[in-house]
Design a protein around this motif. Structure first.
Motif, short mmCIF file in Angstrom:
data_model
loop_
_atom_site.label_atom_id
_atom_site.label_comp_id
_atom_site.label_asym_id
_atom_site.label_seq_id
_atom_site.Cartn_x
_atom_site.Cartn_y
_atom_site.Cartn_z
N SER A 92 0.85 -1.45 0.01
CA SER A 92 -0.14 0.00 0.08
C SER A 92 0.77 1.12 -0.05
N GLY A 116 -2.47 0.55 5.82
CA GLY A 116 -3.86 0.32 5.96
C GLY A 116 -4.45 0.82 4.65
N SER A 117 -3.78 1.51 3.83
CA SER A 117 -4.38 2.22 2.87
C SER A 117 -4.91 1.28 1.59
N SER A 118 -5.68 1.72 0.93
CA SER A 118 -6.41 0.65 -0.20
C SER A 118 -5.76 1.14 -1.37
N ARG A 119 -5.01 1.95 -1.58
CA ARG A 119 -4.28 2.33 -2.63
C ARG A 119 -3.01 1.76 -2.69
N MET A 120 -2.68 1.02 -3.74
CA MET A 120 -1.18 0.27 -3.70
C MET A 120 -0.24 1.15 -4.67
#
Length: 150
Positions: A92, A116-120
């Motif tokens: 992430s 914890g981010s959803s952007r990779m």
């Protein structure tokens, strides 16, 4: 058996032996033929003292890559570490990269802590969240010369 067939058999045997030795050298040396197993990321650090090219990159104690290059960004005067990460590992954009010390000898490696981010992150992206190496010599000198409280 005539002389020509014996020479041919010996030559073939030597050729097969050399191919086997070459294959084992590549496999045991963990060399890559085409480099398709990894993607590259950069991480920006204040200091990477003691870190070397080829150092391990791990997450949760598992080897997931290695350090490909270390260079100085002449604009920011910060160290840029290029990481080779296995293609099957996704990170992430809030991953934290830390320079850690392994064992008593003091070999340095990069530890990645997932965020914890959803952007990779995509290949070539920069990791901003970093923790530099702990400078033991500076801490000892502060303690010895009485600057430990500062």
């Amino acid at each position: 058996m005539n002389k020509t067939s014996v020479e041919f058999s010996v030559g073939l045997f030597v050729l097969i032996g050399m191919l086997c030795v070459g294959y084992m050298a590549i496999k045991l040396g963990k060399m890559e033929w085409f480099g398709d197993e990894y993607y590259l990321l950069d991480a920006q650090f204040d200091s990477v003292s003691g870190l070397k090219n080829g150092a391990q990159v791990d997450m949760a104690g598992v080897d997931i890559g290695k350090v490909a290059d270390i260079r100085l960004d002449t604009n920011t005067h910060m160290a840029i570490v290029q990481l080779k990460i296995k293609k099957d590992i996704t990170l992430s954009d809030d991953v934290i990269a830390s320079v850690k010390t392994a064992g008593i000898i003091g070999d340095k490696y990069i530890k990645l802590t997932p965020g914890g981010s959803s952007r990779m992150l995509k290949p070539g992206d920069l990791i901003f969240e970093t923790e530099s190496a702990l400078d033991i010599e500076a801490l000892v000198s502060k303690y010895v010369f009485g600057d430990a409280h500062n």
